[in-house]
Design a protein around this motif. Structure first.
Motif, PDB file in Angstrom:
ATOM      1  N   UNK A 125       0.816  -1.218   0.000  1.00  0.00           N
ATOM      2  CA  UNK A 125       0.000   0.000   0.000  1.00  0.00           C
ATOM      3  C   UNK A 125       0.844   1.261   0.000  1.00  0.00           C
ATOM      4  N   UNK A 126       2.160   1.090   0.187  1.00  0.00           N
ATOM      5  CA  UNK A 126       3.060   2.241   0.122  1.00  0.00           C
ATOM      6  C   UNK A 126       4.430   1.791  -0.347  1.00  0.00           C
ATOM      7  N   UNK A 127       5.207   2.744  -0.858  1.00  0.00           N
ATOM      8  CA  UNK A 127       6.572   2.475  -1.300  1.00  0.00           C
ATOM      9  C   UNK A 127       7.493   2.917  -0.166  1.00  0.00           C
ATOM     10  N   UNK A 128       7.923   1.959   0.647  1.00  0.00           N
ATOM     11  CA  UNK A 128       8.739   2.296   1.808  1.00  0.00           C
ATOM     12  C   UNK A 128       9.455   1.047   2.309  1.00  0.00           C
ATOM     13  N   UNK A 129      10.574   1.236   2.999  1.00  0.00           N
ATOM     14  CA  UNK A 129      11.327   0.083   3.513  1.00  0.00           C
ATOM     15  C   UNK A 129      10.510  -0.790   4.459  1.00  0.00           C
TER      16      UNK A 129
ATOM     17  N   UNK B 114      15.871  -3.361  -3.500  1.00  0.00           N
ATOM     18  CA  UNK B 114      16.518  -2.679  -2.377  1.00  0.00           C
ATOM     19  C   UNK B 114      15.820  -2.979  -1.053  1.00  0.00           C
ATOM     20  N   UNK B 115      14.514  -3.242  -1.120  1.00  0.00           N
ATOM     21  CA  UNK B 115      13.751  -3.634   0.064  1.00  0.00           C
ATOM     22  C   UNK B 115      13.627  -5.157   0.040  1.00  0.00           C
ATOM     23  N   UNK B 116      14.107  -5.813   1.077  1.00  0.00           N
ATOM     24  CA  UNK B 116      14.188  -7.279   1.065  1.00  0.00           C
ATOM     25  C   UNK B 116      12.859  -7.963   0.770  1.00  0.00           C
ATOM     26  N   UNK B 117      11.756  -7.369   1.254  1.00  0.00           N
ATOM     27  CA  UNK B 117      10.459  -8.014   1.058  1.00  0.00           C
ATOM     28  C   UNK B 117       9.980  -7.968  -0.393  1.00  0.00           C
ATOM     29  N   UNK B 118      10.680  -7.167  -1.221  1.00  0.00           N
ATOM     30  CA  UNK B 118      10.331  -7.095  -2.645  1.00  0.00           C
ATOM     31  C   UNK B 118      11.504  -7.525  -3.532  1.00  0.00           C
ATOM     32  N   UNK B 119      12.423  -8.298  -2.961  1.00  0.00           N
ATOM     33  CA  UNK B 119      13.643  -8.693  -3.684  1.00  0.00           C
ATOM     34  C   UNK B 119      13.590 -10.117  -4.225  1.00  0.00           C
ATOM     35  N   UNK B 120      12.554 -10.878  -3.852  1.00  0.00           N
ATOM     36  CA  UNK B 120      12.542 -12.292  -4.209  1.00  0.00           C
ATOM     37  C   UNK B 120      12.517 -12.535  -5.714  1.00  0.00           C
ATOM     38  N   UNK B 121      11.719 -11.749  -6.437  1.00  0.00           N
ATOM     39  CA  UNK B 121      11.649 -11.939  -7.889  1.00  0.00           C
ATOM     40  C   UNK B 121      13.002 -11.723  -8.544  1.00  0.00           C
ATOM     41  N   UNK B 122      13.673 -10.645  -8.164  1.00  0.00           N
ATOM     42  CA  UNK B 122      14.995 -10.363  -8.720  1.00  0.00           C
ATOM     43  C   UNK B 122      15.986 -11.447  -8.310  1.00  0.00           C
ATOM     44  N   UNK B 123      15.880 -11.927  -7.086  1.00  0.00           N
ATOM     45  CA  UNK B 123      16.790 -12.972  -6.607  1.00  0.00           C
ATOM     46  C   UNK B 123      16.637 -14.251  -7.428  1.00  0.00           C
ATOM     47  N   UNK B 124      15.393 -14.654  -7.681  1.00  0.00           N
ATOM     48  CA  UNK B 124      15.154 -15.877  -8.457  1.00  0.00           C
ATOM     49  C   UNK B 124      15.670 -15.723  -9.889  1.00  0.00           C
ATOM     50  N   UNK B 125      15.369 -14.591 -10.506  1.00  0.00           N
ATOM     51  CA  UNK B 125      15.822 -14.336 -11.878  1.00  0.00           C
ATOM     52  C   UNK B 125      17.349 -14.252 -11.934  1.00  0.00           C
ATOM     53  N   UNK B 126      17.947 -13.551 -10.968  1.00  0.00           N
ATOM     54  CA  UNK B 126      19.407 -13.398 -10.941  1.00  0.00           C
ATOM     55  C   UNK B 126      20.102 -14.741 -10.764  1.00  0.00           C
ATOM     56  N   UNK B 127      19.588 -15.560  -9.878  1.00  0.00           N
ATOM     57  CA  UNK B 127      20.181 -16.881  -9.674  1.00  0.00           C
ATOM     58  C   UNK B 127      20.022 -17.768 -10.901  1.00  0.00           C
ATOM     59  N   UNK B 128      18.899 -17.623 -11.591  1.00  0.00           N
ATOM     60  CA  UNK B 128      18.693 -18.397 -12.820  1.00  0.00           C
ATOM     61  C   UNK B 128      19.700 -17.994 -13.886  1.00  0.00           C
ATOM     62  N   UNK B 129      19.967 -16.693 -13.986  1.00  0.00           N
ATOM     63  CA  UNK B 129      20.959 -16.212 -14.954  1.00  0.00           C
ATOM     64  C   UNK B 129      22.344 -16.731 -14.576  1.00  0.00           C
ATOM     65  N   UNK B 130      22.666 -16.678 -13.293  1.00  0.00           N
ATOM     66  CA  UNK B 130      23.970 -17.149 -12.821  1.00  0.00           C
ATOM     67  C   UNK B 130      24.147 -18.646 -13.053  1.00  0.00           C
ATOM     68  N   UNK B 131      23.070 -19.416 -12.909  1.00  0.00           N
ATOM     69  CA  UNK B 131      23.144 -20.873 -13.051  1.00  0.00           C
ATOM     70  C   UNK B 131      23.029 -21.340 -14.497  1.00  0.00           C
ATOM     71  N   UNK B 132      22.610 -20.455 -15.378  1.00  0.00           N
ATOM     72  CA  UNK B 132      22.414 -20.843 -16.775  1.00  0.00           C
ATOM     73  C   UNK B 132      23.732 -21.235 -17.435  1.00  0.00           C
ATOM     74  N   UNK B 133      23.669 -22.182 -18.349  1.00  0.00           N
ATOM     75  CA  UNK B 133      24.852 -22.594 -19.108  1.00  0.00           C
ATOM     76  C   UNK B 133      25.089 -21.667 -20.299  1.00  0.00           C
TER      77      UNK B 133
END
Length: 391
Positions: free
Chosen positions: A268-272, A321-340
């Motif tokens: 409901x708001x953009x905040x940490x 930057x806010x941990x509660x909204x970082x999961x999507x980026x984390x999953x995508x980033x790890x997929x890129x890192x793990x990709x062949x």
């Protein structure tokens, strides 16, 4: 993309003018707070010295006014840090127009901040000739400035006897060529950011080339609206909805895709301290804003990325930057890192995300360039690339 590399030339007994990018951040006391760019440029300088050359190092620092060198504009702190890395003292030369003198021992000098020279930003040919007169070889090793035609990056190369790309520049161009000009299929691009307007040209250019275009951040909201979805209180550029739809249609016409989420993370708001709630896209309420993609959709993207031959990544897909909204980026980033597949990542926020999840060494190539990388992805011809490939 054919061009001379510094390793292709005989440097013995020659003076090499190396235009590097050591534009590092300084604190209020003139202390370097991050020397990453200095360390990145060391190898080319070492190579030239070890192969018998005398070296002139040139860089800009900050945004000084031309024609006047203030103490805070001096590259002296850079020369000191570079000297420590090379285990030698590096004189900073201000009055170089009539020629330069090298130390008898280390054979390396640094020119004072090139941005202070009158005519630098306007790519003044006379200034370029003066730079060229100092050397036998002009070596371009500053990809971050490759989109700018300035006297120390462009006109000097028109008048130098020989020109070449430094080790860093060559590596950057080879990575970009591998990712964009001659990629291994299928190609997946992840392009995210707060606004479509800042990435529209990139999106349009990549829509002609990639097999899957993943959009994220505020850009995603505009694409969702273009697909007829209600994004409630999310950041969106209503005036660019048609452009987003055109990108989707262009991809579709080629049999390519722009996958869009069915689950999202809202607040409901953009905040940490904002409370994150994951829900179906169709269930978001008025006043809620989308700040991340949902975990199910993120895992779907991970499966697409796992099959990619080439991945281009520019921008985190959520408010990482806010941990509660970082999961999507984390999953995508790890997929890129793990990709062949071969992965190219760049942009300030992208690098911040890579560092947050400790993935730097798992990405095939991380570009530290900002504007130059974006213009390359937009399909623009960079002045530095034109210069190197024309000689």
């Amino acid at each position: 993309m054919k061009f001379n590399k510094i390793t292709d030339l005989n440097l013995a007994g020659k003076v090499v003018f190396i235009r590097t990018d050591m534009n590092v951040p300084l604190d209020d006391n003139g202390i370097i707070t991050d020397d990453t760019r200095i360390k990145a440029g060391v190898n080319t300088i070492k190579y030239a010295l070890e192969n018998g050359a005398k070296v002139i190092v040139a860089t800009h620092l900050g945004r000084p006014a031309e024609g006047n060198i203030r103490a805070e504009d001096s590259v002296a702190p850079v020369a000191v840090r570079l000297g420590k890395l090379l285990d030698c003292e590096i004189p900073v030369v201000d009055n170089w127009q009539q020629g330069v003198t090298f130390p008898a021992t280390n054979k390396i000098i640094m020119l004072e901040n090139v941005r202070c020279n009158v005519g630098e930003k306007k790519n003044n040919e006379e200034l370029g000739k003066k730079y060229a007169a100092l050397c036998d070889v002009f070596c371009y090793d500053a990809f971050a400035t490759a989109h700018r035609a300035e006297a120390s990056t462009n006109s000097v190369g028109l008048y130098a006897k020989e020109i070449c790309a430094g080790l860093l520049m060559a590596k950057e161009l080879e990575a970009l060529s591998k990712a964009v000009s001659s990629p291994q299929k299928p190609v997946v691009a992840v392009v995210a950011g707060s606004k479509v307007s800042t990435k529209l040209t990139i999106l349009d250019n990549l829509a002609d080339k990639v097999d899957t275009l993943i959009v994220g951040g505020g850009i995603l909201n505009t694409f969702l609206m273009a697909n007829g979805k209600d994004v409630a209180g999310s950041l969106v550029e209503v005036d660019l909805v048609n452009e987003a739809k055109q990108v989707i249609d262009k991809m579709s016409a080629r049999g390519a895709s722009v996958p869009l989420p069915y689950d999202v993370v809202v607040a409901e708001k953009f905040a940490p301290d904002a409370k994150a709630v994951e829900k179906h896209l169709d269930d978001i309420k008025s006043g809620e804003m989308i700040l991340d993609i949902g975990s199910s959709f993120a895992n779907q993207l991970a499966e697409i990325i796992a099959e990619a031959g080439t991945i281009i990544w520019n921008g985190p897909v959520g408010v990482f930057e806010f941990d509660q909204f970082a999961n999507g980026t984390k999953i995508v980033a790890n997929a890129i890192a793990d990709s062949k597949g071969f992965s190219l990542a760049g942009g300030g926020d992208t690098i911040a995300a890579i560092n947050k999840f400790n993935l730097f060494d798992k990405i095939s190539y991380v570009s530290t360039a900002g504007g130059a990388l974006l213009e390359f992805l937009e399909g623009k011809e960079l002045p530095a690339v034109k210069l190197l490939t024309s000689r």
